[in-house]
Design an enzyme around this catalytic site. Sequence first.
Site, mmCIF file in Angstrom:
data_model
loop_
_atom_site.group_PDB
_atom_site.id
_atom_site.type_symbol
_atom_site.label_atom_id
_atom_site.label_comp_id
_atom_site.label_asym_id
_atom_site.label_seq_id
_atom_site.Cartn_x
_atom_site.Cartn_y
_atom_site.Cartn_z
ATOM 1 N N GLN A 179 4.513 -8.209 4.747
ATOM 2 C CA GLN A 179 3.141 -8.800 4.721
ATOM 3 C C GLN A 179 2.654 -9.620 5.868
ATOM 4 O O GLN A 179 1.551 -9.820 5.937
ATOM 5 C CB GLN A 179 3.471 -10.086 3.531
ATOM 6 C CG GLN A 179 3.473 -9.838 2.224
ATOM 7 C CD GLN A 179 2.104 -9.109 1.715
ATOM 8 O OE1 GLN A 179 0.996 -9.334 2.269
ATOM 9 N NE2 GLN A 179 2.339 -8.455 0.568
ATOM 10 N N SER A 199 5.369 -2.070 6.188
ATOM 11 C CA SER A 199 4.643 -0.997 5.379
ATOM 12 C C SER A 199 3.110 -1.086 5.736
ATOM 13 O O SER A 199 2.582 -1.990 6.273
ATOM 14 C CB SER A 199 4.800 -1.120 3.752
ATOM 15 O OG SER A 199 4.208 -0.351 3.213
ATOM 16 N N CYS A 325 2.916 -7.127 -11.972
ATOM 17 C CA CYS A 325 4.113 -7.071 -12.851
ATOM 18 C C CYS A 325 3.570 -6.048 -13.839
ATOM 19 O O CYS A 325 2.556 -5.558 -13.971
ATOM 20 C CB CYS A 325 3.920 -8.292 -13.856
ATOM 21 S SG CYS A 325 4.099 -9.991 -12.643
HETATM 22 C C1 LIG Z 1 4.855 -4.821 -0.869
HETATM 23 C C2 LIG Z 1 6.070 -5.394 -0.146
HETATM 24 C C3 LIG Z 1 7.200 -4.757 -0.156
HETATM 25 C C4 LIG Z 1 7.179 -3.024 -0.805
HETATM 26 O O1 LIG Z 1 6.447 -2.217 0.241
HETATM 27 P P1 LIG Z 1 5.858 -0.991 -0.499
HETATM 28 O O2 LIG Z 1 5.692 -0.141 0.777
HETATM 29 O O3 LIG Z 1 4.794 -1.108 -1.427
HETATM 30 O O4 LIG Z 1 7.188 -0.194 -1.029
HETATM 31 C C5 LIG Z 1 8.156 -5.344 0.408
HETATM 32 N N1 LIG Z 1 8.161 -6.416 0.813
HETATM 33 C C6 LIG Z 1 7.016 -7.280 0.476
HETATM 34 C C7 LIG Z 1 7.085 -8.640 1.239
HETATM 35 C C8 LIG Z 1 6.090 -6.806 0.168
HETATM 36 O O5 LIG Z 1 4.741 -7.563 -0.050
#
Ligand SMILES: *Cc1c(COP(=O)(O)O)cnc(C)c1O
Length: 406
Positions: A179, A199, A325
Amino acid sequence: MKEIYLDNNATSKIHPDVAEAILECQREYYGNPSSIHDFGLKAQAAVNQAKEKIADFLGCSPKEIIFTSGGTESNNLAIKGLALANREKGNHIITSQIEHHSVLTTCKYLESQGIEVTYMSVDHYGLIDCKELEEAINNKTILISIMHANNEVGTIQSIDEISNIARDKGVFFHTDAVQSFTKIPINVNESKIDLLSLSAHKGNGPKGIGLLCVREGIKLTPLFHGGEQEEGRRAGTENVPNIVGLGRLVELLKQDTDRRNQLLTRLRDRLFQGIKDKGINVKLNGHPTRRLPNTLNISFDDIEGRTLIISLNLEGIAASQGSACTIGTLKASHVLTAMGKTPEEIQGSIRFSLGYENTEEEIDYVVNMMPKVIEYAREYGSICYLKGEFKYEAEESCCSQPLFKA
Ligand SMILES: *Cc1c(COP(=O)(O)O)cnc(C)c1O
């Protein structure tokens, strides 16, 4: 009808320049980076170039980057990979109660395999206590995994303090920076981070690509066995176009971080102030200042958050409850629960997460719609979406216990 997207912590719109770079790569560099002909070499060069840009952006060396399919895989690789590779060193992991499910579920699985896990509690703002962290470390502890910024409330942990404790005690430190990536600066080297997950799709990059940054010398047991890609640490043909896209993304961000940050903070605070100025009673969830610039998680009185989200959606506004969810398995937010919020506050909570494309006009539209959508939500009470239809909770139980009924 308006289309106002305020759910960027769930996923975000791809930056047009990034989309362009991906398309060009799909067309031009379609070789397999492992092939030794020119097509392969071109693809390999594109991957290496992206790696260098990203390493420079994160403050690590290109060799320390392993591309993955996203945050979930990176977290799995960091935690399982480290636990399995260090079994003789110890069997204890420390994490927090407010981590993303990809960390928590991984830890739960490892518990079933004989690993001990301590789940640190947090205060009312969602911060862990570093003294407690220090006390939780024992001679079996191999890893501390604490997220940088929380996806539901945006609270930012003091990762520099945590990494110092970890270094002092000879424990590895992993942080889930999914994030914070693109929203606040992070430097792996300066912050002494051993493993970092990110990500692309939470920060205007493509879906299905992420990375794990692993400090040189740290051994991980791979999740995937197969070819020798990523020096045997992650088998499978590289996702060349998305890697190139992620490289382009960090290039864009370098020029733009401060401006984006200020813009997001200003819009987020305008939204919060605007809602309060309408005479609506709201409480902020998360830290007032140590928080992501784009995240506003608030609780309303006498409202069912999901109903409010549906009401907002009818006016073209996309928000969410803490985390995405699945219908039928909806539970109270583990993050707000750990922060000591009351069931009413949890039920009445929604999250707005802004993106760089949002405008003042959009925020003002949302503010002006608030009294109407709140009235609507209070009138309809607890409804939810079941099998393609909106239903009253009372008719057929599809979600958690309703607190407020129509
Ligand atoms: C969305 C998220 C993930 C997972 O990432 P993906 O790429 O969707 O698998 C992991 N940690 C946090 C804090 C996230 O917000």
